[in-house]
Design a protein around this motif. Structure first.
Motif, PDB file in Angstrom:
ATOM      1  N   LYS A 111       0.841  -1.201   0.000  1.00  0.00           N
ATOM      2  CA  LYS A 111       0.000   0.000   0.000  1.00  0.00           C
ATOM      3  C   LYS A 111       0.875   1.250   0.000  1.00  0.00           C
ATOM      4  O   LYS A 111       0.633   2.192  -0.765  1.00  0.00           O
ATOM      5  N   GLN A 112       1.898   1.259   0.862  1.00  0.00           N
ATOM      6  CA  GLN A 112       2.784   2.423   0.943  1.00  0.00           C
ATOM      7  C   GLN A 112       3.574   2.630  -0.349  1.00  0.00           C
ATOM      8  O   GLN A 112       3.867   3.756  -0.717  1.00  0.00           O
ATOM      9  N   LEU A 113       3.929   1.533  -1.013  1.00  0.00           N
ATOM     10  CA  LEU A 113       4.690   1.618  -2.264  1.00  0.00           C
ATOM     11  C   LEU A 113       3.791   1.856  -3.484  1.00  0.00           C
ATOM     12  O   LEU A 113       4.287   2.141  -4.567  1.00  0.00           O
ATOM     13  N   GLY A 114       2.476   1.689  -3.300  1.00  0.00           N
ATOM     14  CA  GLY A 114       1.549   1.877  -4.407  1.00  0.00           C
ATOM     15  C   GLY A 114       1.609   0.758  -5.432  1.00  0.00           C
ATOM     16  O   GLY A 114       1.420   0.996  -6.631  1.00  0.00           O
ATOM     17  N   ILE A 115       1.887  -0.457  -4.986  1.00  0.00           N
ATOM     18  CA  ILE A 115       1.953  -1.593  -5.901  1.00  0.00           C
ATOM     19  C   ILE A 115       0.860  -2.602  -5.554  1.00  0.00           C
ATOM     20  O   ILE A 115       0.366  -2.632  -4.421  1.00  0.00           O
ATOM     21  N   THR A 116       0.477  -3.410  -6.558  1.00  0.00           N
ATOM     22  CA  THR A 116      -0.614  -4.361  -6.341  1.00  0.00           C
ATOM     23  C   THR A 116      -0.301  -5.773  -6.827  1.00  0.00           C
ATOM     24  O   THR A 116      -1.064  -6.687  -6.561  1.00  0.00           O
ATOM     25  N   GLU A 117       0.794  -5.943  -7.515  1.00  0.00           N
ATOM     26  CA  GLU A 117       1.101  -7.235  -8.133  1.00  0.00           C
ATOM     27  C   GLU A 117       2.417  -7.817  -7.611  1.00  0.00           C
ATOM     28  O   GLU A 117       3.358  -7.080  -7.317  1.00  0.00           O
ATOM     29  N   LYS A 118       2.477  -9.131  -7.559  1.00  0.00           N
ATOM     30  CA  LYS A 118       3.693  -9.832  -7.159  1.00  0.00           C
ATOM     31  C   LYS A 118       4.856  -9.493  -8.103  1.00  0.00           C
ATOM     32  O   LYS A 118       5.992  -9.335  -7.670  1.00  0.00           O
ATOM     33  N   SER A 119       4.545  -9.343  -9.369  1.00  0.00           N
ATOM     34  CA  SER A 119       5.599  -9.036 -10.345  1.00  0.00           C
ATOM     35  C   SER A 119       6.273  -7.699 -10.041  1.00  0.00           C
ATOM     36  O   SER A 119       7.472  -7.530 -10.292  1.00  0.00           O
ATOM     37  N   GLU A 120       5.526  -6.760  -9.483  1.00  0.00           N
ATOM     38  CA  GLU A 120       6.112  -5.462  -9.120  1.00  0.00           C
ATOM     39  C   GLU A 120       7.115  -5.621  -7.969  1.00  0.00           C
ATOM     40  O   GLU A 120       8.129  -4.925  -7.933  1.00  0.00           O
ATOM     41  N   ILE A 121       6.812  -6.544  -7.070  1.00  0.00           N
ATOM     42  CA  ILE A 121       7.741  -6.833  -5.966  1.00  0.00           C
ATOM     43  C   ILE A 121       9.015  -7.444  -6.536  1.00  0.00           C
ATOM     44  O   ILE A 121      10.130  -7.052  -6.175  1.00  0.00           O
ATOM     45  N   GLU A 122       8.849  -8.406  -7.452  1.00  0.00           N
ATOM     46  CA  GLU A 122      10.015  -9.055  -8.051  1.00  0.00           C
ATOM     47  C   GLU A 122      10.851  -8.070  -8.848  1.00  0.00           C
ATOM     48  O   GLU A 122      12.085  -8.130  -8.835  1.00  0.00           O
ATOM     49  N   ASP A 123      10.191  -7.125  -9.535  1.00  0.00           N
ATOM     50  CA  ASP A 123      10.919  -6.122 -10.321  1.00  0.00           C
ATOM     51  C   ASP A 123      11.755  -5.204  -9.432  1.00  0.00           C
ATOM     52  O   ASP A 123      12.872  -4.831  -9.797  1.00  0.00           O
ATOM     53  N   MET A 124      11.220  -4.810  -8.306  1.00  0.00           N
ATOM     54  CA  MET A 124      11.980  -3.907  -7.421  1.00  0.00           C
ATOM     55  C   MET A 124      13.038  -4.657  -6.627  1.00  0.00           C
ATOM     56  O   MET A 124      13.992  -4.057  -6.159  1.00  0.00           O
ATOM     57  N   GLY A 125      12.853  -5.956  -6.466  1.00  0.00           N
ATOM     58  CA  GLY A 125      13.787  -6.770  -5.686  1.00  0.00           C
ATOM     59  C   GLY A 125      13.178  -7.109  -4.338  1.00  0.00           C
ATOM     60  O   GLY A 125      12.667  -6.228  -3.632  1.00  0.00           O
ATOM     61  N   ILE A 126      13.224  -8.382  -4.010  1.00  0.00           N
ATOM     62  CA  ILE A 126      12.615  -8.839  -2.759  1.00  0.00           C
ATOM     63  C   ILE A 126      13.300  -8.205  -1.553  1.00  0.00           C
ATOM     64  O   ILE A 126      12.637  -7.846  -0.580  1.00  0.00           O
ATOM     65  N   ASP A 127      14.623  -8.038  -1.607  1.00  0.00           N
ATOM     66  CA  ASP A 127      15.330  -7.422  -0.483  1.00  0.00           C
ATOM     67  C   ASP A 127      14.872  -5.986  -0.245  1.00  0.00           C
ATOM     68  O   ASP A 127      14.696  -5.564   0.896  1.00  0.00           O
ATOM     69  N   VAL A 128      14.627  -5.244  -1.319  1.00  0.00           N
ATOM     70  CA  VAL A 128      14.137  -3.863  -1.184  1.00  0.00           C
ATOM     71  C   VAL A 128      12.727  -3.877  -0.594  1.00  0.00           C
ATOM     72  O   VAL A 128      12.406  -3.106   0.303  1.00  0.00           O
ATOM     73  N   PHE A 129      11.885  -4.785  -1.104  1.00  0.00           N
ATOM     74  CA  PHE A 129      10.513  -4.887  -0.602  1.00  0.00           C
ATOM     75  C   PHE A 129      10.490  -5.292   0.869  1.00  0.00           C
ATOM     76  O   PHE A 129       9.754  -4.714   1.669  1.00  0.00           O
ATOM     77  N   ASN A 130      11.306  -6.275   1.256  1.00  0.00           N
ATOM     78  CA  ASN A 130      11.377  -6.697   2.656  1.00  0.00           C
ATOM     79  C   ASN A 130      11.819  -5.548   3.560  1.00  0.00           C
ATOM     80  O   ASN A 130      11.332  -5.406   4.680  1.00  0.00           O
ATOM     81  N   GLY A 131      12.757  -4.750   3.071  1.00  0.00           N
ATOM     82  CA  GLY A 131      13.202  -3.576   3.829  1.00  0.00           C
ATOM     83  C   GLY A 131      12.049  -2.608   4.065  1.00  0.00           C
ATOM     84  O   GLY A 131      11.900  -2.061   5.154  1.00  0.00           O
ATOM     85  N   LYS A 132      11.228  -2.399   3.055  1.00  0.00           N
ATOM     86  CA  LYS A 132      10.070  -1.519   3.194  1.00  0.00           C
ATOM     87  C   LYS A 132       9.056  -2.110   4.181  1.00  0.00           C
ATOM     88  O   LYS A 132       8.463  -1.380   4.969  1.00  0.00           O
ATOM     89  N   ALA A 133       8.872  -3.438   4.143  1.00  0.00           N
ATOM     90  CA  ALA A 133       7.953  -4.081   5.083  1.00  0.00           C
ATOM     91  C   ALA A 133       8.450  -3.895   6.515  1.00  0.00           C
ATOM     92  O   ALA A 133       7.662  -3.581   7.415  1.00  0.00           O
ATOM     93  N   ARG A 134       9.757  -4.069   6.747  1.00  0.00           N
ATOM     94  CA  ARG A 134      10.320  -3.854   8.088  1.00  0.00           C
ATOM     95  C   ARG A 134      10.117  -2.412   8.533  1.00  0.00           C
ATOM     96  O   ARG A 134       9.761  -2.129   9.675  1.00  0.00           O
ATOM     97  N   GLU A 135      10.364  -1.495   7.611  1.00  0.00           N
ATOM     98  CA  GLU A 135      10.202  -0.065   7.900  1.00  0.00           C
ATOM     99  C   GLU A 135       8.744   0.254   8.247  1.00  0.00           C
ATOM    100  O   GLU A 135       8.473   1.032   9.162  1.00  0.00           O
ATOM    101  N   SER A 136       7.806  -0.362   7.548  1.00  0.00           N
ATOM    102  CA  SER A 136       6.394  -0.087   7.816  1.00  0.00           C
ATOM    103  C   SER A 136       5.991  -0.575   9.203  1.00  0.00           C
ATOM    104  O   SER A 136       5.165   0.046   9.869  1.00  0.00           O
ATOM    105  N   VAL A 137       6.565  -1.691   9.646  1.00  0.00           N
ATOM    106  CA  VAL A 137       6.282  -2.205  10.985  1.00  0.00           C
ATOM    107  C   VAL A 137       6.796  -1.217  12.033  1.00  0.00           C
ATOM    108  O   VAL A 137       6.115  -0.918  13.009  1.00  0.00           O
TER     109      VAL A 137
END
Length: 141
Positions: A111-137
């Protein structure tokens, strides 16, 4: 107001100083101030240094959003069980952990990144996405 150190539960009052109409909110504030100055909570843990340990793994209190009524029951349990074990003589350190459910953290990050698809997560990189998830917590702790 100063109190003699007679109990871990707060100031002791002699029967001659008990008011006929006590002001309970003021008494509560005095007890809380005494506990704060006395560092009663930390002392209760320190005095059990060699006791059996009781471990309670706890997550951030509001990992994926602001508090709501659903947190009341878990809040009581997270306070009640450690207190009970402390009263039984166990050493109970209170440390927040990371037992956060993954899906809500992932949805909040998406929601914070404005993405809705798994492919968008893969495109940005799972490590980057996980970092954002940690930050959101951390935003809600």
């Amino acid at each position: 107001m100063t109190y003699p150190r007679t109990s871990a539960f707060g100031p002791a009052a002699s029967t001659s100083s008990v008011a006929a109409s006590p002001r309970f909110p003021e008494i509560e504030k005095d007890v809380l101030e005494f506990w704060k100055q006395d560092d009663t909570f930390r002392a209760s843990i320190a005095q059990r240094e060699d006791a059996d340990e009781w471990v309670f793994y706890d997550g951030p209190p509001f990992a994926n959003g602001l508090p709501h009524y659903g947190h009341l029951l878990t809040g009581y349990a997270k306070d009640l069980f450690p207190r009970f074990q402390t009263m039984r003589g166990k050493k109970v350190d209170r440390v927040f952990g990371w037992d956060t459910h993954g899906l809500p953290a992932e949805l909040e990050a998406m929601k914070q990144l404005g993405i809705t698809e798994k492919s968008e997560i893969e495109d940005m990189g799972i490590d980057v996405f996980n970092g954002k998830a940690r930050e959101s917590v951390l935003a809600y702790t």
